[in-house]
Design an enzyme around this catalytic site. Structure first.
Site, mmCIF file in Angstrom:
data_model
loop_
_atom_site.group_PDB
_atom_site.id
_atom_site.type_symbol
_atom_site.label_atom_id
_atom_site.label_comp_id
_atom_site.label_asym_id
_atom_site.label_seq_id
_atom_site.Cartn_x
_atom_site.Cartn_y
_atom_site.Cartn_z
ATOM 1 N N HIS A 134 48.427 40.342 43.248
ATOM 2 C CA HIS A 134 47.202 40.923 43.808
ATOM 3 C C HIS A 134 47.293 42.449 43.844
ATOM 4 C CE1 HIS A 134 46.400 36.841 45.243
ATOM 5 N NE2 HIS A 134 45.148 37.230 45.427
ATOM 6 N N LYS A 138 46.059 44.585 49.667
ATOM 7 C CA LYS A 138 45.985 43.282 50.339
ATOM 8 C C LYS A 138 46.900 43.242 51.566
ATOM 9 C CE LYS A 138 46.237 38.320 49.432
ATOM 10 N NZ LYS A 138 45.089 38.087 50.308
HETATM 11 N N1 LIG Z 1 38.430 33.437 49.691
HETATM 12 C C1 LIG Z 1 38.326 34.267 48.645
HETATM 13 O O1 LIG Z 1 37.858 33.879 47.558
HETATM 14 C C2 LIG Z 1 38.754 35.689 48.821
HETATM 15 C C3 LIG Z 1 38.562 36.636 47.803
HETATM 16 C C4 LIG Z 1 38.920 37.962 48.042
HETATM 17 C C5 LIG Z 1 39.424 38.318 49.281
HETATM 18 N N2 LIG Z 1 39.610 37.364 50.235
HETATM 19 C C6 LIG Z 1 40.067 37.687 51.587
HETATM 20 O O2 LIG Z 1 39.001 38.338 52.257
HETATM 21 C C7 LIG Z 1 39.516 39.246 53.235
HETATM 22 C C8 LIG Z 1 38.902 40.626 53.002
HETATM 23 O O3 LIG Z 1 39.303 41.128 51.748
HETATM 24 P P1 LIG Z 1 38.773 42.544 51.222
HETATM 25 O O4 LIG Z 1 39.550 42.826 49.998
HETATM 26 O O5 LIG Z 1 37.290 42.539 51.175
HETATM 27 O O6 LIG Z 1 39.261 43.497 52.418
HETATM 28 P P2 LIG Z 1 38.690 44.950 52.807
HETATM 29 O O7 LIG Z 1 39.754 45.559 53.655
HETATM 30 O O8 LIG Z 1 38.206 45.666 51.616
HETATM 31 O O9 LIG Z 1 37.415 44.609 53.697
HETATM 32 C C9 LIG Z 1 37.471 44.068 54.979
HETATM 33 C C10 LIG Z 1 36.345 44.699 55.791
HETATM 34 O O10 LIG Z 1 36.270 44.000 57.035
HETATM 35 C C11 LIG Z 1 36.041 44.967 58.039
HETATM 36 N N3 LIG Z 1 36.409 44.385 59.331
HETATM 37 C C12 LIG Z 1 37.631 44.310 59.904
HETATM 38 N N4 LIG Z 1 37.524 43.690 61.095
HETATM 39 C C13 LIG Z 1 36.218 43.376 61.274
HETATM 40 C C14 LIG Z 1 35.484 42.710 62.284
HETATM 41 N N5 LIG Z 1 36.070 42.250 63.405
HETATM 42 N N6 LIG Z 1 34.159 42.536 62.128
HETATM 43 C C15 LIG Z 1 33.540 42.984 61.041
HETATM 44 N N7 LIG Z 1 34.162 43.619 60.021
HETATM 45 C C16 LIG Z 1 35.500 43.801 60.146
HETATM 46 C C17 LIG Z 1 36.858 46.186 57.610
HETATM 47 O O11 LIG Z 1 36.409 47.362 58.246
HETATM 48 C C18 LIG Z 1 36.592 46.180 56.104
HETATM 49 O O12 LIG Z 1 35.433 46.932 55.773
HETATM 50 C C19 LIG Z 1 41.039 39.179 53.081
HETATM 51 O O13 LIG Z 1 41.555 38.257 54.029
HETATM 52 C C20 LIG Z 1 41.232 38.647 51.677
HETATM 53 O O14 LIG Z 1 42.442 37.974 51.499
HETATM 54 C C21 LIG Z 1 39.302 36.070 50.014
HETATM 55 O O1 LIG Z 2 41.935 40.224 47.313
HETATM 56 C C1 LIG Z 2 42.375 39.385 48.122
HETATM 57 O O2 LIG Z 2 42.899 39.710 49.210
HETATM 58 C C2 LIG Z 2 42.260 37.951 47.793
HETATM 59 N N1 LIG Z 2 42.617 37.099 48.691
HETATM 60 C C3 LIG Z 2 42.527 35.675 48.575
HETATM 61 C C4 LIG Z 2 43.879 35.048 48.839
HETATM 62 O O3 LIG Z 2 44.631 35.555 49.691
HETATM 63 O O4 LIG Z 2 44.174 34.024 48.236
HETATM 64 C C5 LIG Z 2 41.855 35.188 47.330
HETATM 65 C C6 LIG Z 2 41.968 36.087 46.165
HETATM 66 C C7 LIG Z 2 41.694 37.542 46.496
#
Ligand SMILES: NC(=O)c1ccc[n+]([C@@H]2O[C@H](COP(=O)([O-])OP(=O)(O)OC[C@H]3O[C@@H](n4cnc5c(N)ncnc54)[C@H](O)[C@@H]3O)[C@@H](O)[C@H]2O)c1
Ligand SMILES: O=C(O)C1=N[C@H](C(=O)O)CCC1
Length: 248
Positions: A134, A138
């Site tokens: 990643h 992250k």
């Molecule tokens: N399930 C999936 O397909 C998938 C894909 C990508 C990322 N993710 C996950 O999503 C999450 C976010 O990833 P990202 O890359 O967008 O992170 P990021 O840090 O770019 O964005 C997170 C945002 O959430 C905000 N935030 C933090 N606490 C908050 C709260 N209590 N209320 C509202 N907003 C709040 C932060 O200020 C930030 O703008 C991570 O846990 C990541 O692993 C999951």
């Molecule tokens: O960008 C991230 O952070 C992502 N988080 C998810 C994970 O932890 O599996 C999914 C992929 C991107």
């Protein structure tokens, strides 16, 4: 004109949240009613039927307590869910049997398929290791996807009565063999330039099998997120994993 599903986004200024805002704005059957980030007043969320959460593992449980307490369905991409957290969420949901929450460690179709293929392969191989790669912004390691994959492999092995394969390592620099998740070695790579990638490697007699998925852009997650928003309204209770909605 029929009204669309009223959607709120939490984490709206983050990498994923910005994509979700664009995707919801581009969906004919949805209306964006709130796009909030840390420090914003959550009152506007009360207009939403469904809220999508892509925030932070340390923030997501507080957000879900607010959403379930206010009768708002949730689609959650934020990672960091333990069995203990899921139990707590089930207890909040028990108070309102009509409410649905979908948590998916990965919303990309290919990642969901890769996990399912790994689950199918696991009963044929004692030895499996997961490498997830990643971007270096992250927060959590291993990734939610890798942890979920390891769990699926562990369950499939147990069902097949397979023990984890032999490993002769007796001397190890701390971490060199990765983290053990359900008896599966998981290795995490963090590099700028990457988005989200996973390899699941199986080893057998004179052969290996590699299953690999690459998310090259965060738009890869959006069809799954929109499907989740449409589905959660008619799926009461807790659903973990997009595979349940894709009927895989
Ligand atoms: N399930 C999936 O397909 C998938 C894909 C990508 C990322 N993710 C996950 O999503 C999450 C976010 O990833 P990202 O890359 O967008 O992170 P990021 O840090 O770019 O964005 C997170 C945002 O959430 C905000 N935030 C933090 N606490 C908050 C709260 N209590 N209320 C509202 N907003 C709040 C932060 O200020 C930030 O703008 C991570 O846990 C990541 O692993 C999951
Ligand atoms: O960008 C991230 O952070 C992502 N988080 C998810 C994970 O932890 O599996 C999914 C992929 C991107």
């Amino acid at each position: 004109m029929t009204a669309g599903i009223r959607v709120g986004v939490l984490g709206a200024r983050g990498r994923m949240g910005q994509e979700v805002v664009n995707a919801v704005n581009g969906a004919d059957d949805m209306d964006l009613v709130a796009a909030l980030d840390a420090g914003d007043d959550f009152a506007a969320l009360k207009q939403a039927q469904v809220v999508v959460d892509f925030t932070h593992p340390e923030a997501v449980m507080g957000n879900l307590e607010f959403l379930t307490g206010n009768g708002i369905h949730a689609v959650v991409g934020t990672t960091g869910f333990s069995e203990e957290r899921l139990e707590k969420l089930r207890s909040w949901l028990a108070a309102d049997p009509s409410l649905g929450v979908l948590i998916a460690p990965n919303f990309a179709l290919g990642a969901v398929l890769a996990m399912r293929f790994a689950q199918q392969a696991a009963r044929f191989y004692n030895s499996a290791e997961v490498i997830e790669l990643h971007h270096n912004r992250k927060a959590d390691a291993p990734s939610g996807t890798a942890a979920h994959t390891a769990r699926l492999i562990g369950e499939a092995r147990a069902e097949a009565g397979l023990a984890p394969g032999e490993d002769a390592t007796t001397s190890e620099v701390d971490g060199a063999r990765g983290a053990l998740v359900d008896d599966v070695r998981v290795h995490s790579v963090r590099l700028p330039g990457l988005v989200a990638h996973e390899e699941i490697l199986f080893g057998g007699e004179g052969e290996t099998l590699t299953i690999r998925h690459d998310s090259l852009h965060r738009t890869s997650f959006m069809p799954g997120v929109l499907l989740g928003v449409r589905s959660v309204l008619t799926r009461p209770g807790l659903t973990v994993g997009l595979e349940n909605i894709l009927d895989l």
